[in-house]
Design a protein around this motif. Structure first.
Motif, PDB file in Angstrom:
ATOM      1  N   LEU A 248      -6.985   3.053  -0.803  1.00 30.82           N
ATOM      2  CA  LEU A 248      -7.145   1.603  -1.176  1.00 30.82           C
ATOM      3  C   LEU A 248      -8.417   0.883  -1.045  1.00 30.82           C
ATOM      4  O   LEU A 248      -8.955   0.161  -1.732  1.00 30.82           O
ATOM      5  CB  LEU A 248      -5.950   0.827  -0.227  1.00 30.82           C
ATOM      6  CG  LEU A 248      -5.767  -0.661  -0.649  1.00 30.82           C
ATOM      7  CD1 LEU A 248      -5.531  -0.988  -2.192  1.00 30.82           C
ATOM      8  CD2 LEU A 248      -4.881  -1.187   0.373  1.00 30.82           C
TER       9      LEU A 248
ATOM     10  N   ARG B  69       0.977  -1.300   0.122  1.00 33.23           N
ATOM     11  CA  ARG B  69      -0.044  -0.004  -0.120  1.00 33.23           C
ATOM     12  C   ARG B  69       0.838   1.100  -0.067  1.00 33.23           C
ATOM     13  O   ARG B  69       0.517   2.195  -0.588  1.00 33.23           O
ATOM     14  CB  ARG B  69      -0.672   0.176   1.198  1.00 33.23           C
ATOM     15  CG  ARG B  69      -1.866   1.188   1.313  1.00 33.23           C
ATOM     16  CD  ARG B  69      -2.816   1.139   2.428  1.00 33.23           C
ATOM     17  NE  ARG B  69      -2.201   1.077   3.591  1.00 33.23           N
ATOM     18  CZ  ARG B  69      -1.632   2.006   4.263  1.00 33.23           C
ATOM     19  NH1 ARG B  69      -1.679   3.448   3.801  1.00 33.23           N
ATOM     20  NH2 ARG B  69      -1.078   2.038   5.514  1.00 33.23           N
TER      21      ARG B  69
ATOM     22  N   LYS C  31      -9.406  -9.116  -4.423  1.00 34.63           N
ATOM     23  CA  LYS C  31      -9.564  -7.474  -4.674  1.00 34.63           C
ATOM     24  C   LYS C  31      -8.336  -6.442  -4.421  1.00 34.63           C
ATOM     25  O   LYS C  31      -8.178  -5.626  -4.967  1.00 34.63           O
ATOM     26  CB  LYS C  31     -10.793  -7.037  -3.574  1.00 34.63           C
ATOM     27  CG  LYS C  31     -12.142  -7.513  -3.977  1.00 34.63           C
ATOM     28  CD  LYS C  31     -13.328  -7.328  -3.308  1.00 34.63           C
ATOM     29  CE  LYS C  31     -14.666  -7.833  -3.444  1.00 34.63           C
ATOM     30  NZ  LYS C  31     -15.325  -7.692  -2.416  1.00 34.63           N
ATOM     31  N   LEU C  32      -7.788  -6.874  -3.229  1.00 37.34           N
ATOM     32  CA  LEU C  32      -6.621  -6.040  -2.907  1.00 37.34           C
ATOM     33  C   LEU C  32      -5.361  -6.224  -3.923  1.00 37.34           C
ATOM     34  O   LEU C  32      -4.588  -5.318  -4.297  1.00 37.34           O
ATOM     35  CB  LEU C  32      -6.183  -6.476  -1.383  1.00 37.34           C
ATOM     36  CG  LEU C  32      -6.914  -6.260  -0.470  1.00 37.34           C
ATOM     37  CD1 LEU C  32      -6.572  -6.911   0.823  1.00 37.34           C
ATOM     38  CD2 LEU C  32      -7.241  -4.723  -0.290  1.00 37.34           C
ATOM     39  N   CYS C  33      -5.000  -7.404  -4.410  1.00 34.77           N
ATOM     40  CA  CYS C  33      -4.222  -7.586  -5.645  1.00 34.77           C
ATOM     41  C   CYS C  33      -4.554  -6.889  -6.758  1.00 34.77           C
ATOM     42  O   CYS C  33      -3.794  -6.253  -7.133  1.00 34.77           O
ATOM     43  CB  CYS C  33      -4.186  -8.991  -5.807  1.00 34.77           C
ATOM     44  SG  CYS C  33      -3.249  -9.968  -4.441  1.00 34.77           S
ATOM     45  N   LYS C  34      -5.930  -6.762  -7.270  1.00 33.19           N
ATOM     46  CA  LYS C  34      -6.171  -6.253  -8.175  1.00 33.19           C
ATOM     47  C   LYS C  34      -5.723  -4.560  -8.078  1.00 33.19           C
ATOM     48  O   LYS C  34      -5.451  -3.919  -8.959  1.00 33.19           O
ATOM     49  CB  LYS C  34      -7.806  -6.232  -8.699  1.00 33.19           C
ATOM     50  CG  LYS C  34      -8.128  -5.659  -9.958  1.00 33.19           C
ATOM     51  CD  LYS C  34      -9.537  -6.249 -10.124  1.00 33.19           C
ATOM     52  CE  LYS C  34      -9.757  -5.570 -11.467  1.00 33.19           C
ATOM     53  NZ  LYS C  34     -11.363  -6.081 -12.012  1.00 33.19           N
ATOM     54  N   ALA C  35      -6.523  -4.037  -7.117  1.00 34.19           N
ATOM     55  CA  ALA C  35      -6.077  -2.701  -6.739  1.00 34.19           C
ATOM     56  C   ALA C  35      -4.951  -2.212  -6.598  1.00 34.19           C
ATOM     57  O   ALA C  35      -4.570  -1.042  -6.974  1.00 34.19           O
ATOM     58  CB  ALA C  35      -6.979  -2.471  -5.272  1.00 34.19           C
ATOM     59  N   LEU C  36      -3.766  -3.188  -6.100  1.00 34.51           N
ATOM     60  CA  LEU C  36      -2.481  -2.550  -6.087  1.00 34.51           C
ATOM     61  C   LEU C  36      -1.744  -3.079  -7.409  1.00 34.51           C
ATOM     62  O   LEU C  36      -0.675  -2.836  -7.084  1.00 34.51           O
ATOM     63  CB  LEU C  36      -2.045  -3.712  -4.667  1.00 34.51           C
ATOM     64  CG  LEU C  36      -2.312  -3.047  -3.371  1.00 34.51           C
ATOM     65  CD1 LEU C  36      -2.167  -4.143  -2.438  1.00 34.51           C
ATOM     66  CD2 LEU C  36      -1.819  -1.682  -2.949  1.00 34.51           C
TER      67      LEU C  36
ATOM     68  N   SER D 133     -10.575  -0.760  -3.809  1.00 39.29           N
ATOM     69  CA  SER D 133     -10.630  -2.285  -3.673  1.00 39.29           C
ATOM     70  C   SER D 133     -12.074  -2.717  -3.290  1.00 39.29           C
ATOM     71  O   SER D 133     -12.272  -4.007  -3.428  1.00 39.29           O
ATOM     72  CB  SER D 133      -9.769  -2.909  -2.607  1.00 39.29           C
ATOM     73  OG  SER D 133      -9.816  -2.402  -1.524  1.00 39.29           O
TER      74      SER D 133
ATOM     75  N   THR E 159     -11.437 -11.186  -0.773  1.00 40.18           N
ATOM     76  CA  THR E 159     -10.966 -10.002  -0.206  1.00 40.18           C
ATOM     77  C   THR E 159      -9.302  -9.834  -0.766  1.00 40.18           C
ATOM     78  O   THR E 159      -8.927  -8.767  -1.496  1.00 40.18           O
ATOM     79  CB  THR E 159     -10.995  -9.880   1.035  1.00 40.18           C
ATOM     80  OG1 THR E 159     -12.215 -10.003   1.415  1.00 40.18           O
ATOM     81  CG2 THR E 159     -10.488  -8.560   1.631  1.00 40.18           C
TER      82      THR E 159
END
Length: 65
Positions: free
Chosen positions: A19, A9, A47-52, A23, A44
């Motif tokens: 973030l 992040r 989703k975080l991987c996609k956003a990051l 996400s 979850t």
């Protein structure tokens, strides 16, 4: 995972709120995950991987030999 989430992040220059927006994961949940309180579900994490813009392996710290 807690420290890796925070590391990624921060590498991306994102606040918890940003973030969360990217996400779809509430920023309070993100703060808990970063503090080591609770384990996110696979959905979850994805989703975080996609956003990051990283892979699941990068997020959870799995490296190839």
């Amino acid at each position: 995972m807690k420290t890796r989430l925070k590391e990624w992040r921060e590498r991306r220059g994102l606040s918890l709120r940003k973030l969360g927006e990217l996400s779809g994961v509430h920023f309070v949940s993100l703060a808990r995950y970063e503090a080591g309180q609770g384990d996110p579900q696979l959905s979850t994490l994805l989703k975080l991987c996609k956003a990051l813009h990283i892979t699941l392996n990068q997020l959870v710290g799995i490296t190839r030999p």
